[in-house]
Design a protein around this motif. Structure first.
Motif: not given
Ligand code: SME
Length: 159
Positions: A73-98
Motif C-alpha cells: 500500500a501507499c506509505t505516506r498520506i498527508r492530512k486532509g488527503k484521501g479517506v484516511c487523511g480526511t478521517v484524521w482531519q475530522e477525527k471522525k470515522a467514515r464509511i465509503v460505499p464506493d
C-alpha cells in the motif's frame, strides 16, 4: 493467551462479537504497540476476510503506513488527503460505499471498492487510523462501524 482465535459464528456481527474480547485479551498481555497492531490486522483479515486491513500512524504532518495485511500500500498520506487523511482531519470515522465517488480517494490498489476508516485518539488528538478495504462495493455498514469503534476504544486504552 493462546496464539489462536476461536470463532464459531457465521454472521458478521457474531464474528465481531467473538473476536473483540479475544483481541482485548491479546492486547492486554502485550505492551508493544506495533506487535499488537500487527496481530489485530492479521486477526481482522483472517476472521472477516477483508481485502486489506491496516493502520496508518500519525508521524509529524503525515500518516505513515503501519502494520497491515493485504497487498502492498501507499506509505505516506498527508492530512486532509484521501479517506484516511480526511478521517484524521475530522477525527471522525467514515464509511465509503464506493471509493470512486469519494473526491480525492487514494487508490493504493485497484482491487479496493469500498472502505471504512476509523481514528484512535490519544490526548484528544488522532494517533492513528484503522483502514479496512473491501473488493466489493458497499460492503461496510453500521455493524462494522459499531464493532470497529469498540475496537478503536480498546486500542486507545493501550496508547
Ligand atoms: N484508500 C485510502 C488509502 C489507503 S489504502 O486504501 C490502503 C485513502 O483514500 O485514504
Amino acid at each position: 493467551m493462546a496464539e489462536q482465535l476461536i470463532i464459531t459464528g457465521t454472521s458478521k456481527g457474531e464474528k465481531y462479537k467473538e473476536l473483540l474480547p479475544q483481541l482485548e485479551a491479546l492486547i492486554g498481555g502485550e505492551s508493544d504497540l506495533i506487535a499488537n497492531l500487527a496481530n489485530i490486522s492479521a486477526a481482522l483479515r483472517e476472521t472477516m476476510n477483508f481485502f486489506w486491513v491496516g493502520f496508518y500512524l500519525v508521524k509529524g504532518d503525515e500518516l505513515v503506513l503501519g502494520p497491515f495485511q493485504g497487498p502492498i500500500a501507499c506509505t505516506r498520506i498527508r492530512k486532509g488527503k484521501g479517506v484516511c487523511g480526511t478521517v484524521w482531519q475530522e477525527k471522525k470515522a467514515r464509511i465509503v460505499p464506493d471509493v470512486n465517488e469519494f473526491p480525492g480517494h487514494i487508490a493504493c490498489s485497484t482491487g479496493s471498492k469500498s472502505e471504512i476508516v476509523l481514528p484512535a485518539l490519544k490526548n484528544n488528538e488522532v494517533a492513528m487510523v484503522l483502514d479496512v478495504d473491501s473488493d466489493q462495493l458497499n460492503d461496510f455498514d453500521e455493524v462494522d462501524a459499531q464493532y470497529l469503534e469498540q475496537l478503536m476504544r480498546i486500542i486507545e486504552r493501550s496508547l
